[in-house]
Design a protein around this motif. Structure first.
Motif, PDB file in Angstrom:
ATOM      1  N   PHE A  12       1.623  -6.492  -4.705  1.00  0.00           N
ATOM      2  CA  PHE A  12       0.820  -5.279  -4.544  1.00  0.00           C
ATOM      3  C   PHE A  12       0.642  -4.993  -3.057  1.00  0.00           C
ATOM      4  N   LEU A  13       1.121  -3.832  -2.622  1.00  0.00           N
ATOM      5  CA  LEU A  13       0.994  -3.456  -1.210  1.00  0.00           C
ATOM      6  C   LEU A  13      -0.222  -2.547  -1.026  1.00  0.00           C
ATOM      7  N   GLN A  14      -0.832  -2.658   0.146  1.00  0.00           N
ATOM      8  CA  GLN A  14      -2.076  -1.932   0.418  1.00  0.00           C
ATOM      9  C   GLN A  14      -1.791  -0.506   0.887  1.00  0.00           C
ATOM     10  N   GLY A  15      -2.629   0.438   0.439  1.00  0.00           N
ATOM     11  CA  GLY A  15      -2.547   1.824   0.929  1.00  0.00           C
ATOM     12  C   GLY A  15      -1.967   2.753  -0.110  1.00  0.00           C
ATOM     13  N   CYS A  16      -2.602   3.925  -0.282  1.00  0.00           N
ATOM     14  CA  CYS A  16      -2.096   4.904  -1.233  1.00  0.00           C
ATOM     15  C   CYS A  16      -2.339   6.305  -0.692  1.00  0.00           C
ATOM     16  N   ASN A  17      -1.420   7.215  -1.002  1.00  0.00           N
ATOM     17  CA  ASN A  17      -1.585   8.608  -0.574  1.00  0.00           C
ATOM     18  C   ASN A  17      -2.215   9.471  -1.665  1.00  0.00           C
ATOM     19  N   GLY A  46      -7.350   2.529   0.739  1.00  0.00           N
ATOM     20  CA  GLY A  46      -7.509   2.745   2.192  1.00  0.00           C
ATOM     21  C   GLY A  46      -7.055   1.572   3.040  1.00  0.00           C
ATOM     22  N   ALA A  47      -6.818   1.871   4.312  1.00  0.00           N
ATOM     23  CA  ALA A  47      -6.502   0.798   5.256  1.00  0.00           C
ATOM     24  C   ALA A  47      -7.821   0.228   5.780  1.00  0.00           C
ATOM     25  N   CYS A  48      -7.858  -1.073   5.946  1.00  0.00           N
ATOM     26  CA  CYS A  48      -9.074  -1.707   6.471  1.00  0.00           C
ATOM     27  C   CYS A  48      -9.290  -1.274   7.916  1.00  0.00           C
ATOM     28  N   ARG A  49     -10.495  -0.820   8.223  1.00  0.00           N
ATOM     29  CA  ARG A  49     -10.789  -0.352   9.591  1.00  0.00           C
ATOM     30  C   ARG A  49     -11.416  -1.449  10.447  1.00  0.00           C
ATOM     31  N   GLN A  50     -11.424  -2.655   9.937  1.00  0.00           N
ATOM     32  CA  GLN A  50     -11.922  -3.820  10.685  1.00  0.00           C
ATOM     33  C   GLN A  50     -13.356  -3.601  11.157  1.00  0.00           C
ATOM     34  N   THR A  74      -6.619  -8.991   2.410  1.00  0.00           N
ATOM     35  CA  THR A  74      -5.221  -8.592   2.542  1.00  0.00           C
ATOM     36  C   THR A  74      -4.567  -9.422   3.643  1.00  0.00           C
ATOM     37  N   GLU A  75      -3.256  -9.350   3.665  1.00  0.00           N
ATOM     38  CA  GLU A  75      -2.530 -10.129   4.666  1.00  0.00           C
ATOM     39  C   GLU A  75      -1.310  -9.343   5.118  1.00  0.00           C
ATOM     40  N   ARG A  76      -1.092  -9.255   6.417  1.00  0.00           N
ATOM     41  CA  ARG A  76       0.128  -8.604   6.909  1.00  0.00           C
ATOM     42  C   ARG A  76       1.267  -9.620   6.839  1.00  0.00           C
ATOM     43  N   MET A  77       2.316  -9.272   6.111  1.00  0.00           N
ATOM     44  CA  MET A  77       3.399 -10.245   5.889  1.00  0.00           C
ATOM     45  C   MET A  77       4.763  -9.607   6.130  1.00  0.00           C
ATOM     46  N   THR A  78       5.730 -10.412   6.522  1.00  0.00           N
ATOM     47  CA  THR A  78       7.107  -9.942   6.659  1.00  0.00           C
ATOM     48  C   THR A  78       7.780 -10.041   5.279  1.00  0.00           C
ATOM     49  N   PRO A  79       8.905  -9.342   5.079  1.00  0.00           N
ATOM     50  CA  PRO A  79       9.629  -9.484   3.807  1.00  0.00           C
ATOM     51  C   PRO A  79      10.021 -10.941   3.547  1.00  0.00           C
ATOM     52  N   GLU A  80      10.383 -11.661   4.600  1.00  0.00           N
ATOM     53  CA  GLU A  80      10.797 -13.064   4.432  1.00  0.00           C
ATOM     54  C   GLU A  80       9.627 -13.910   3.929  1.00  0.00           C
ATOM     55  N   GLU A  81       8.439 -13.658   4.465  1.00  0.00           N
ATOM     56  CA  GLU A  81       7.263 -14.433   4.039  1.00  0.00           C
ATOM     57  C   GLU A  81       6.933 -14.152   2.565  1.00  0.00           C
ATOM     58  N   GLY A 126      12.696 -11.103 -12.349  1.00  0.00           N
ATOM     59  CA  GLY A 126      12.785 -10.188 -11.223  1.00  0.00           C
ATOM     60  C   GLY A 126      11.462  -9.998 -10.520  1.00  0.00           C
ATOM     61  N   ILE A 127      11.453  -9.045  -9.589  1.00  0.00           N
ATOM     62  CA  ILE A 127      10.201  -8.729  -8.902  1.00  0.00           C
ATOM     63  C   ILE A 127       9.896  -7.240  -9.070  1.00  0.00           C
ATOM     64  N   THR A 128       8.601  -6.964  -9.078  1.00  0.00           N
ATOM     65  CA  THR A 128       8.130  -5.579  -9.132  1.00  0.00           C
ATOM     66  C   THR A 128       7.212  -5.367  -7.938  1.00  0.00           C
ATOM     67  N   ILE A 129       7.426  -4.267  -7.241  1.00  0.00           N
ATOM     68  CA  ILE A 129       6.551  -3.963  -6.105  1.00  0.00           C
ATOM     69  C   ILE A 129       5.654  -2.804  -6.514  1.00  0.00           C
ATOM     70  N   SER A 130       4.349  -3.055  -6.391  1.00  0.00           N
ATOM     71  CA  SER A 130       3.359  -2.083  -6.822  1.00  0.00           C
ATOM     72  C   SER A 130       2.394  -1.815  -5.675  1.00  0.00           C
ATOM     73  N   GLY A 131       1.257  -1.203  -5.999  1.00  0.00           N
ATOM     74  CA  GLY A 131       0.322  -0.897  -4.911  1.00  0.00           C
ATOM     75  C   GLY A 131      -1.079  -0.682  -5.441  1.00  0.00           C
ATOM     76  N   GLY A 132      -1.798   0.228  -4.722  1.00  0.00           N
ATOM     77  CA  GLY A 132      -1.380   1.196  -3.732  1.00  0.00           C
ATOM     78  C   GLY A 132      -0.092   1.931  -4.110  1.00  0.00           C
ATOM     79  N   GLU A 133       0.503   2.515  -3.114  1.00  0.00           N
ATOM     80  CA  GLU A 133       1.793   3.161  -3.299  1.00  0.00           C
ATOM     81  C   GLU A 133       2.818   2.436  -2.436  1.00  0.00           C
TER      82      GLU A 133
END
Ligand code: SF4
Ligand code: SF4
Length: 282
Positions: free
Chosen positions: A27-32, A45-49, A94-101, A115-122
Motif C-alpha cells: 500500500f503506497l501513501q497518497g491519493c488524488n 494525505g502526505a505527512c506534514r511532519q 509510513t516508511e520511504r522505501m526503494t523498490p529494492e527494499e 504475485g504482488i498487488t500494488i494498492s494505495g492510496g493511489e
C-alpha cells in the motif's frame, strides 16, 4: 542521481482478495481522490511532519527528530490513535522505501505467493517506483497487479503496461457530476481507462462501492456493465459490488446506510442482465 523511492503505508504479506491467488500487497501513501466513504482516509494525505499526533501515542512509537517524524514499528501496538487524530488525513506509520527494499520484503513470502498487488492510496502517483518494483517481480516470475482509481492514463505508458499484468479498477460513479460529488474529481480518465484496459485484456476486476444515498448506484452498475458488454469483454472480467460500511470512515461521512442484501442482489441482476458472468458481492 535521484534515488527512486515511494512512501509505503504498509505491506500485507498474504492476501487472497487482492487479485488471483495468494499475493503480497503493498500500500503506497497518497491519493488524488478524496472519497467520502474512504475507509483508509489516513492513506490520502502526505505527512506534514507537524507532530500533532505524537501526544496521542501512548507507547512513544512516534517522535519528531530534526523536524522529521520517526516511527518505531517495534513500539507500535497498532491502536491507530495517531492517524485518527491527524488533521491532514495522513499517518506517521509510513516508511520511504526503494523498490529494492520493498522487493526484499516480497521475496520473504516466496514461494507462498503467486504475485504482488500494488494498492494505495493511489499507486500510480508513484509511477517510476512501480516500473522498477514490478520489473523486479516479473523477473522472478511473479504476476503483477495494480489497484487503481483510474486517473492515470495507462494507454500512454507502454513501459509501465509492459510490467503490469492487470489492473483492478474502481468505478466510483459512472455519471461525471456524481463522480465529482463522491471523489472530488470527474471521471473522464476513469471511463477511458475502463474501455482501454478491457480492450487490451488488462482489466482483471471492476469495483463499485454501493452507497445509494450518495449516488445512483444502480445507474453506475448498469452503465459500467453495459460499456463492458459494448466492447465485448463482459465475460472475462469480474465485477465486485461492495457494500458501503462505516468502518474506518471519517466521522462526517459515517451516516450513510449500509445497503440491504436485497438492494445488492438487484445490483447483481443489473450487471448480469448486461452479460456479466463473474459478479461478487462483498
Ligand atoms: S501523521 Fe498527521 S499529525 Fe502526525 S506528523 Fe504527520 S501530518 Fe502531523
Ligand atoms: S498506532 Fe502505533 S504509532 Fe500510532 S498511536 Fe498507536 S501505538 Fe502509537
Amino acid at each position: 542521481m535521484q534515488v527512486n523511492t515511494a512512501i509505503v503505508n504498509k505491506i500485507i504479506r498474504f492476501s487472497s482478495v487482492d487479485g488471483p491467488g495468494n499475493r503480497t500487497v503493498v500500500f503506497l501513501q497518497g491519493c488524488n481522490f478524496n472519497c467520502r466513504y474512504c475507509h483508509n482516509p489516513e492513506t490520502i494525505g502526505a505527512c506534514r511532519q507537524c507532530g500533532a499526533c505524537i501526544p496521542y501515542c501512548k507507547t512513544n512509537a512516534i517522535t519528531l527528530v530534526d523536524g522529521k517524524i520517526l516511527y518505531d514499528r517495534d513500539r507500535c501496538v497498532n491502536c491507530d490513535e495517531c492517524f485518527h487524530h491527524c488533521p491532514h488525513g495522513s499517518s506517521p506509520k509510513t516508511e520511504r522505501m526503494t523498490p529494492e527494499e520493498v522487493f526484499e520484503e516480497v521475496k520473504k513470502n516466496m514461494p507462498y505467493i503467486r504475485g504482488i498487488t500494488i494498492s494505495g492510496g493511489e499507486c500510480t502517483l508513484w509511477r517510476d517506483f512501480l516500473v522498477e518494483l514490478l520489473t523486479l517481480a516479473k523477473n522472478v516470475g511473479l504476476s503483477t497487479m495494480l489497484d487503481s482509481n483510474g486517473t492515470y492514463d495507462f494507454s500512454k505508458d507502454k513501459e509501465l503496461m509492459a510490467v503490469v499484468d492487470a489492473v483492478m479498477l474502481d468505478v466510483k460513479a459512472f455519471d461525471r457530476s456524481e463522480h465529482e460529488k463522491v471523489t472530488g474529481i470527474h471521471n473522464d480518465m476513469v471511463l477511458s481507462n475502463l474501455r482501454y484496459l478491457a480492450e487490451c485484456d488488462k482489466l482483471f476486476e471492476v469495483r463499485t462501492v454501493a452507497v445509494p444515498e450518495l449516488f445512483d448506484t444502480k445507474h453506475t452498475v448498469y452503465e459500467t456493465s453495459r460499456l463492458l458488454h459494448e466492447v465485448g469483454k463482459q465475460e472475462g472480467i469480474r465485477y465486485k459490488l461492495i457494500k458501503y460500511r462505516p468502518i474506518g470512515v471519517r466521522e462526517e461521512y459515517r451516516s450513510y446506510e449500509t445497503p440491504t442484501e436485497e438492494y445488492m442482489n438487484q445490483l447483481r441482476d443489473i450487471a448480469y442482465n448486461n452479460g456479466m458472468k463473474d459478479i461478487v458481492i462483498i
